[in-house]
Enzyme design. Structure first.
Site, PDB file in Angstrom:
ATOM      1  N   ASP A  20       0.883  -1.157   0.000  1.00  0.00           N
ATOM      2  CA  ASP A  20       0.000   0.000   0.000  1.00  0.00           C
ATOM      3  C   ASP A  20       0.929   1.216   0.000  1.00  0.00           C
ATOM      4  O   ASP A  20       2.106   1.103   0.357  1.00  0.00           O
ATOM      5  CB  ASP A  20      -0.883  -0.024   1.253  1.00  0.00           C
ATOM      6  CG  ASP A  20      -1.758   1.210   1.371  1.00  0.00           C
ATOM      7  OD1 ASP A  20      -2.384   1.595   0.365  1.00  0.00           O
ATOM      8  OD2 ASP A  20      -1.811   1.789   2.474  1.00  0.00           O
TER       9      ASP A  20
ATOM     10  N   ASP B 219       0.002   5.051   0.978  1.00  0.00           N
ATOM     11  CA  ASP B 219      -0.185   6.017   2.071  1.00  0.00           C
ATOM     12  C   ASP B 219      -0.200   5.307   3.413  1.00  0.00           C
ATOM     13  O   ASP B 219      -1.016   4.426   3.660  1.00  0.00           O
ATOM     14  CB  ASP B 219      -1.484   6.803   1.874  1.00  0.00           C
ATOM     15  CG  ASP B 219      -1.489   7.610   0.582  1.00  0.00           C
ATOM     16  OD1 ASP B 219      -0.398   7.943   0.081  1.00  0.00           O
ATOM     17  OD2 ASP B 219      -2.589   7.894   0.071  1.00  0.00           O
TER      18      ASP B 219
END
Length: 185
Positions: free
Chosen positions: A6, A8
């Site tokens: 991922d 952020d």
């Protein structure tokens, strides 16, 4: 091995507010180096990131491209590379198939690498959506405590993901240390 990250809260700082420009996009200390170390150990790196800020009008695809170019430049400066970035630009109300926790982004990654499945891949995230997508996509889910990770960890005790064994690390750098030491690097 394929490692899906991922963005952020795993690679870059994230406090719950939208990151709308390359200037606002700031890496978590040690994360860029961790990505490069994974690459140098022979792992392939892909990113799977929800980016509903595009649909909400907070930034456009050019701004997102600028953020990703910054990320790629920083990783390359450390001797690594990101092989593929998949992102969902849709609003949650759009009911698309690519927004995590659904597996559309993982399907894009699987097709990009010409894989029959993602079994054996690792997915590192900071939210329940990441972990659910990883489990549904046949990846090993890994939680980091950066970004939303501490909050996610607290809620996992009360609402575990059925059938999923989730390993937890303080940050991407600690996960990288553990993975590489387990492999004898």
């Amino acid at each position: 091995m394929l490692i899906i990250l991922d963005r952020d809260g795993v690679i870059n700082q994230y406090d719950g507010n939208y990151i709308c420009s390359a200037d606002e996009w700031q890496p978590i200390p040690g994360s860029v180096e961790a990505v490069a170390r994974l690459c140098n150990a022979g792992h392939r790196i892909a990113i799977a990131t929800n980016q509903s800020g595009i649909a909400r009008g907070y930034y456009d695809t050019d701004a997102l491209d600028d953020m990703h170019e910054k990320l790629e430049r920083l990783v390359e400066a450390e001797g690594g590379c990101i092989d593929f970035i998949a992102y969902c630009p849709h609003h949650p109300d759009d009911h698309c198939q690519c927004r995590k926790p659904l597996t559309g982004l993982l399907d894009q990654i699987r097709r990009h690498f010409h894989l029959d499945s993602l079994e054996g891949a690792i997915m590192v995230g900071d939210s329940r959506k990441d972990l659910e997508a990883a489990y549904s996509g046949k990846c090993q889910p890994i939680l980091v405590r950066t970004g939303n990770g501490l909050d996610t960890e607290r809620h996992l005790d009360a609402r575990p993901i059925p059938g999923a064994r989730v390993a937890i690390y303080n940050n991407l750098s600690e996960f990288t240390d553990a993975l590489l030491s387990a492999e004898g690097w």
